[in-house]
Design a protein around this motif. Structure first.
Motif, PDB file in Angstrom:
ATOM      1  N   ALA B 219       0.804  -1.221   0.000  1.00 17.94           N
ATOM      2  CA  ALA B 219       0.000   0.000   0.000  1.00 17.94           C
ATOM      3  C   ALA B 219       0.838   1.273   0.000  1.00 17.94           C
ATOM      4  CB  ALA B 219      -0.938   0.006   1.207  1.00 17.94           C
ATOM      5  N   ILE B 220       2.062   1.196   0.478  1.00 12.66           N
ATOM      6  CA  ILE B 220       2.883   2.407   0.501  1.00 12.66           C
ATOM      7  C   ILE B 220       4.074   2.280  -0.432  1.00 12.66           C
ATOM      8  CG2 ILE B 220       4.295   3.926   1.908  1.00 12.66           C
ATOM      9  CD1 ILE B 220       2.682   3.217   4.275  1.00 12.66           C
ATOM     10  N   LYS B 221       4.877   1.256  -0.208  1.00  8.34           N
ATOM     11  CA  LYS B 221       6.168   1.232  -0.887  1.00  8.34           C
ATOM     12  C   LYS B 221       6.019   1.050  -2.390  1.00  8.34           C
ATOM     13  CE  LYS B 221       8.814  -0.242   3.086  1.00  8.34           C
ATOM     14  NZ  LYS B 221       9.857  -1.119   3.609  1.00  8.34           N
ATOM     15  N   LEU B 222       5.242   0.055  -2.796  1.00  7.02           N
ATOM     16  CA  LEU B 222       5.151  -0.188  -4.231  1.00  7.02           C
ATOM     17  C   LEU B 222       4.502   0.977  -4.977  1.00  7.02           C
ATOM     18  CD1 LEU B 222       4.471  -4.003  -4.514  1.00  7.02           C
ATOM     19  CD2 LEU B 222       6.595  -2.729  -4.693  1.00  7.02           C
ATOM     20  N   PRO B 223       3.387   1.511  -4.485  1.00  7.39           N
ATOM     21  CA  PRO B 223       2.855   2.678  -5.190  1.00  7.39           C
ATOM     22  C   PRO B 223       3.829   3.844  -5.227  1.00  7.39           C
ATOM     23  CG  PRO B 223       1.238   1.818  -3.672  1.00  7.39           C
ATOM     24  CD  PRO B 223       2.505   1.093  -3.394  1.00  7.39           C
ATOM     25  N   ALA B 224       4.599   3.982  -4.158  1.00  7.70           N
ATOM     26  CA  ALA B 224       5.490   5.143  -4.100  1.00  7.70           C
ATOM     27  C   ALA B 224       6.634   5.028  -5.091  1.00  7.70           C
ATOM     28  CB  ALA B 224       6.042   5.298  -2.685  1.00  7.70           C
ATOM     29  N   ILE B 225       7.076   3.817  -5.390  1.00  7.25           N
ATOM     30  CA  ILE B 225       8.212   3.701  -6.303  1.00  7.25           C
ATOM     31  C   ILE B 225       7.762   3.306  -7.708  1.00  7.25           C
ATOM     32  CG2 ILE B 225       9.769   3.103  -4.420  1.00  7.25           C
ATOM     33  CD1 ILE B 225       9.797   0.264  -5.537  1.00  7.25           C
ATOM     34  N   ARG B 226       6.502   3.522  -8.006  1.00  5.56           N
ATOM     35  CA  ARG B 226       6.049   3.110  -9.337  1.00  5.56           C
ATOM     36  C   ARG B 226       6.835   3.813 -10.426  1.00  5.56           C
ATOM     37  NH1 ARG B 226       0.472   3.803  -9.589  1.00  5.56           N
ATOM     38  NH2 ARG B 226       0.255   1.677  -8.853  1.00  5.56           N
ATOM     39  N   GLY B 227       7.136   5.086 -10.210  1.00  7.36           N
ATOM     40  CA  GLY B 227       7.920   5.808 -11.210  1.00  7.36           C
ATOM     41  C   GLY B 227       9.253   5.130 -11.465  1.00  7.36           C
ATOM     42  N   ALA B 228       9.911   4.729 -10.393  1.00  4.22           N
ATOM     43  CA  ALA B 228      11.206   4.055 -10.543  1.00  4.22           C
ATOM     44  C   ALA B 228      11.031   2.718 -11.249  1.00  4.22           C
ATOM     45  CB  ALA B 228      11.845   3.851  -9.168  1.00  4.22           C
ATOM     46  N   LEU B 229       9.953   2.019 -10.933  1.00  3.93           N
ATOM     47  CA  LEU B 229       9.703   0.733 -11.597  1.00  3.93           C
ATOM     48  C   LEU B 229       9.533   0.921 -13.097  1.00  3.93           C
ATOM     49  CD1 LEU B 229       7.224  -0.887  -9.070  1.00  3.93           C
ATOM     50  CD2 LEU B 229       9.440  -1.773  -9.697  1.00  3.93           C
ATOM     51  N   VAL B 230       8.766   1.939 -13.457  1.00  2.00           N
ATOM     52  CA  VAL B 230       8.533   2.180 -14.881  1.00  2.00           C
ATOM     53  C   VAL B 230       9.846   2.530 -15.577  1.00  2.00           C
ATOM     54  CG1 VAL B 230       7.412   3.716 -16.525  1.00  2.00           C
ATOM     55  CG2 VAL B 230       6.139   2.855 -14.589  1.00  2.00           C
ATOM     56  N   ILE B 231      10.628   3.384 -14.934  1.00  2.00           N
ATOM     57  CA  ILE B 231      11.896   3.791 -15.548  1.00  2.00           C
ATOM     58  C   ILE B 231      12.806   2.583 -15.731  1.00  2.00           C
ATOM     59  CG2 ILE B 231      14.033   5.017 -15.035  1.00  2.00           C
ATOM     60  CD1 ILE B 231      12.006   6.842 -16.112  1.00  2.00           C
ATOM     61  N   ALA B 232      12.920   1.771 -14.671  1.00  2.00           N
ATOM     62  CA  ALA B 232      13.802   0.608 -14.762  1.00  2.00           C
ATOM     63  C   ALA B 232      13.306  -0.346 -15.842  1.00  2.00           C
ATOM     64  CB  ALA B 232      13.871  -0.099 -13.413  1.00  2.00           C
ATOM     65  N   THR B 233      11.979  -0.493 -15.945  1.00  2.00           N
ATOM     66  CA  THR B 233      11.433  -1.375 -16.979  1.00  2.00           C
ATOM     67  C   THR B 233      11.778  -0.857 -18.360  1.00  2.00           C
ATOM     68  OG1 THR B 233       9.614  -1.784 -15.470  1.00  2.00           O
ATOM     69  CG2 THR B 233       9.350  -2.536 -17.729  1.00  2.00           C
ATOM     70  N   ILE B 234      11.642   0.441 -18.534  1.00  2.00           N
ATOM     71  CA  ILE B 234      11.933   1.002 -19.855  1.00  2.00           C
ATOM     72  C   ILE B 234      13.412   0.830 -20.191  1.00  2.00           C
ATOM     73  CG2 ILE B 234      12.068   3.168 -21.126  1.00  2.00           C
ATOM     74  CD1 ILE B 234       9.474   3.983 -19.794  1.00  2.00           C
ATOM     75  N   PHE B 235      14.276   1.102 -19.210  1.00  2.00           N
ATOM     76  CA  PHE B 235      15.704   0.889 -19.456  1.00  2.00           C
ATOM     77  C   PHE B 235      15.966  -0.556 -19.857  1.00  2.00           C
ATOM     78  CE2 PHE B 235      17.370   4.507 -16.533  1.00  2.00           C
ATOM     79  CZ  PHE B 235      16.985   5.406 -17.501  1.00  2.00           C
ATOM     80  N   SER B 236      15.303  -1.470 -19.153  1.00  2.05           N
ATOM     81  CA  SER B 236      15.570  -2.883 -19.421  1.00  2.05           C
ATOM     82  C   SER B 236      15.042  -3.287 -20.787  1.00  2.05           C
ATOM     83  CB  SER B 236      14.925  -3.743 -18.341  1.00  2.05           C
ATOM     84  OG  SER B 236      15.377  -3.348 -17.077  1.00  2.05           O
ATOM     85  N   ILE B 237      13.898  -2.727 -21.173  1.00  3.47           N
ATOM     86  CA  ILE B 237      13.358  -3.053 -22.494  1.00  3.47           C
ATOM     87  C   ILE B 237      14.325  -2.580 -23.572  1.00  3.47           C
ATOM     88  CG2 ILE B 237      11.556  -2.426 -24.126  1.00  3.47           C
ATOM     89  CD1 ILE B 237       9.626  -2.396 -21.757  1.00  3.47           C
ATOM     90  N   ILE B 238      14.782  -1.353 -23.419  1.00  2.65           N
ATOM     91  CA  ILE B 238      15.718  -0.828 -24.413  1.00  2.65           C
ATOM     92  C   ILE B 238      16.980  -1.678 -24.434  1.00  2.65           C
ATOM     93  CG2 ILE B 238      17.133   1.167 -24.979  1.00  2.65           C
ATOM     94  CD1 ILE B 238      14.918   2.914 -23.835  1.00  2.65           C
ATOM     95  N   GLY B 239      17.466  -2.012 -23.227  1.00  2.00           N
ATOM     96  CA  GLY B 239      18.667  -2.832 -23.158  1.00  2.00           C
ATOM     97  C   GLY B 239      18.481  -4.183 -23.832  1.00  2.00           C
ATOM     98  N   SER B 240      17.304  -4.778 -23.660  1.00  5.68           N
ATOM     99  CA  SER B 240      17.069  -6.081 -24.275  1.00  5.68           C
ATOM    100  C   SER B 240      17.063  -5.979 -25.785  1.00  5.68           C
ATOM    101  CB  SER B 240      15.718  -6.645 -23.822  1.00  5.68           C
ATOM    102  OG  SER B 240      15.693  -6.763 -22.440  1.00  5.68           O
ATOM    103  N   PHE B 241      16.406  -4.958 -26.295  1.00  2.00           N
ATOM    104  CA  PHE B 241      16.337  -4.829 -27.750  1.00  2.00           C
ATOM    105  C   PHE B 241      17.697  -4.484 -28.340  1.00  2.00           C
ATOM    106  CE2 PHE B 241      11.567  -3.966 -27.709  1.00  2.00           C
ATOM    107  CZ  PHE B 241      11.311  -5.255 -28.115  1.00  2.00           C
TER     108      PHE B 241
END
Lengths: 239, 308
Positions: B219-241
């Motif tokens: 309820a607190i931690k995951l919603p609060a770091i959603r921005g970081a999760l999205v950024i890390a996911t995008i970095f990883s997607i780019i890295g994979s491609f």
């Protein structure tokens, strides 16, 4: 707050309906100790957990064992690398030999490589920062037309209904714990403690024009209350 | 016109209104000017040049001729290209969730304050990121060896035969392992940094509400770091491609398992520098860039939309 919490996606109807009377009764008995011993479990100093340490240790091993292998392999000769076990030293200890071989390889071209790296680091950092930093400054300080528009949009006196759930709070915690709140919801202490729940002003989720100025989350509280901001910015000059 | 009260209220208001600036101020452009210049020089110009290249074809007979979108058409019908794209997509679907999941768990463990030796864990798990990708791949490549490497050692010690990590079936998983090893610590640090800035008062409030550890996380931690999760996911997607280093280096050890069209990047590289098909290679690269952009953008939109 109760009004906003109902709109959140996090609150599930099951949890709101679930707390039976027995829970309430059980909590009533717990009420006194809870008030007295909140320090035992304060978020700052929770008890250490061996299990968690061991589990994290698995990932630590995953991260470190290859590096250990690398260091150990650096001490071996070519033959030793093939013969002996990877994770322990062989009979030969050729680390100094290997290092001196590295440095003398091709008339010490290794130093040329080091110099190139240094050049790359220095020039790369300069090349990256000289043009980039003024831009970053701008992002923080100067507003372009688009951002200005964004701020104007936030000038509405009252939050629109759709805006409510944008600010994350703790609706489920509050909701399913509402029966057992040790302090009444109207208690000033409780209000003080609960207030930040609606103010988790996450920097990255707001409008870029607003977040880039690093506004402290206290500001959003001011905006929520229909007080200062609405007075200063929302009064239409034409009327 | 006659009412004087509202202006008074304005002056008294404690909320400092942002300083008035001309909406069309050119000062801002003075600041971003250097950046825009460099950006155009090193980013936009090469892209424009690739687009230009991709519209031509260089043939032995007839020389360089303008062919319009023929290269793109050819690329879209190219089985090799689609096979390589499929490979990195599989990689993306498996490796990225595993890596980010581990990183997130470690970050939460560090942030919980329940670890012994937290600082040591943090630095040690981050350590692989400090190893250059080339060195990391060489190192793992040696360890993967069934005759001389760590896998061979294990086989010898326990009298078993582990499957060869560099065989055709397993080499993608092996590459995934290398990439995971390299970047778990990096992503962990992103998540951990995001977790650290969550105001402590939230945890105190949650405790007053009787929220358990698990509830605090969801309820607190995951919603609060959603921005970081999205950024890390995008970095990883780019890295994979953009996967290139690892297959390129492992190819020295596994020539049969890793072909020169193993990943889209590898394919364009081979086309351009071994096949001398610069124009076609540019077209493939641009298509790949577009696909990456679209997917990264979709992830960003989705990640940001969930906040509502």
């Amino acid at each position: 707050m109760s009004g906003t919490s109902s709109t959140s996606g996090m609150s599930s109807p099951a949890t709101t309906a679930s707390p039976p009377a027995s829970v309430h009764a059980a909590d009533a008995t717990k009420e006194a100790p809870r008030l007295r011993t909140p320090r035992r479990n304060t978020p700052g100093r929770p008890p250490r957990s061996v299990l968690l340490t061991v589990l994290t240790g698995l990932v630590l091993l995953y991260a470190v064992v290859p590096l250990v292998w690398l260091v150990i392999s650096a001490t071996k000769t070519q033959e030793g690398l093939a013969e002996s076990s990877g994770l322990w030293f062989g009979d030969d200890f050729a680390l100094w030999d290997n290092i001196s071989q590295t440095f003398t390889y091709n008339d010490g071209i290794f130093f040329r490589w080091l110099l190139n790296t240094l050049l790359y680091v220095v020039l790369g950092a300069a090349w990256c920062h000289l043009p980039g930093d003024p831009g970053r400054l701008r992002a923080g300080e100067v507003r372009l037309p688009r951002e200005a528009r964004g701020v104007r949009r936030g000038r509405r006196c009252r939050r629109r209904p759709g805006n409510r759930s944008r600010r994350p709070h703790l609706p489920d915690v509050q909701q399913d714990g509402s029966d057992r709140q040790p302090l009444g919801g109207d208690h000033p202490l409780a209000r003080l403690a609960l207030r930040p729940l609606s103010d988790v002003g996450l920097r990255d989720r707001g409008h870029p024009g607003r977040t880039s100025r690093g506004r402290p989350h206290r500001r959003s509280r001011m905006r929520r209350a229909p007080s200062s901001r609405s007075l200063c910015r929302c009064s239409p000059p034409a009327s | 016109m006659t009412t004087l009260q509202p202006p008074v209220a304005v002056r008294r208001s404690p909320a400092p209104s942002p300083p008035k600036r001309s909406r069309r101020s050119w000062t801002g452009w003075g600041f971003i000017g250097p950046f825009v210049l460099v950006f155009a020089l090193v980013f936009l110009a090469p892209i424009v040049y690739s687009v230009y290249l991709s519209l031509f074809r260089d043939q032995l007979i007839g020389g360089t001729t303008f062919v319009g979108l023929d290269n793109y058409e050819q690329a879209l019908k190219d089985d090799q290209f689609w096979a390589s794209l499929g490979r990195v997509s599989l990689f993306l679907a498996v490796q990225v969730p595993v890596m980010l999941g581990i990183s997130l768990l470690i970050a939460l463990a560090l942030d919980s304050g329940r670890l012994y030796g937290k600082d040591f864990f943090r630095i040690a798990i981050f350590l692989p990121y400090a190893v250059p990708a080339v060195v990391a791949t060489l190192m793992w490549g040696f360890m993967y060896g069934t005759r001389f490497g760590l896998v061979g050692d294990i086989n010898e010690a326990f009298g078993i035969t582990l499957p060869d990590p560099l065989s055709t079936d397993l080499v993608l998983a092996s590459i995934g392992n290398i990439v995971t090893w390299e970047f778990v610590g990096y992503n962990m640090l992103i998540f951990y940094a995001a977790l650290r800035v969550i105001p402590h008062s939230l945890y105190e409030a949650a405790e007053i509400d009787g929220a358990g550890q698990f509830r605090v996380i969801t309820a607190i931690k995951l919603p609060a770091i959603r921005g970081a999760l999205v950024i890390a996911t995008i970095f990883s997607i780019i890295g994979s491609f953009q996967l290139f280093n690892e297959p390129n280096i492992l190819r020295q050890l596994a020539r049969n398992a890793i072909t020169t069209d193993y990943t889209p990047n590898f394919y364009t590289y081979s086309l351009s520098f071994n096949g001398q098909q610069h124009n076609y290679s540019a077209a493939v690269a641009i298509i790949m860039g577009l696909i990456t952009m679209v997917i990264a953008y979709v992830v960003q939109l989705r990640g940001m939309r969930k906040e509502a």
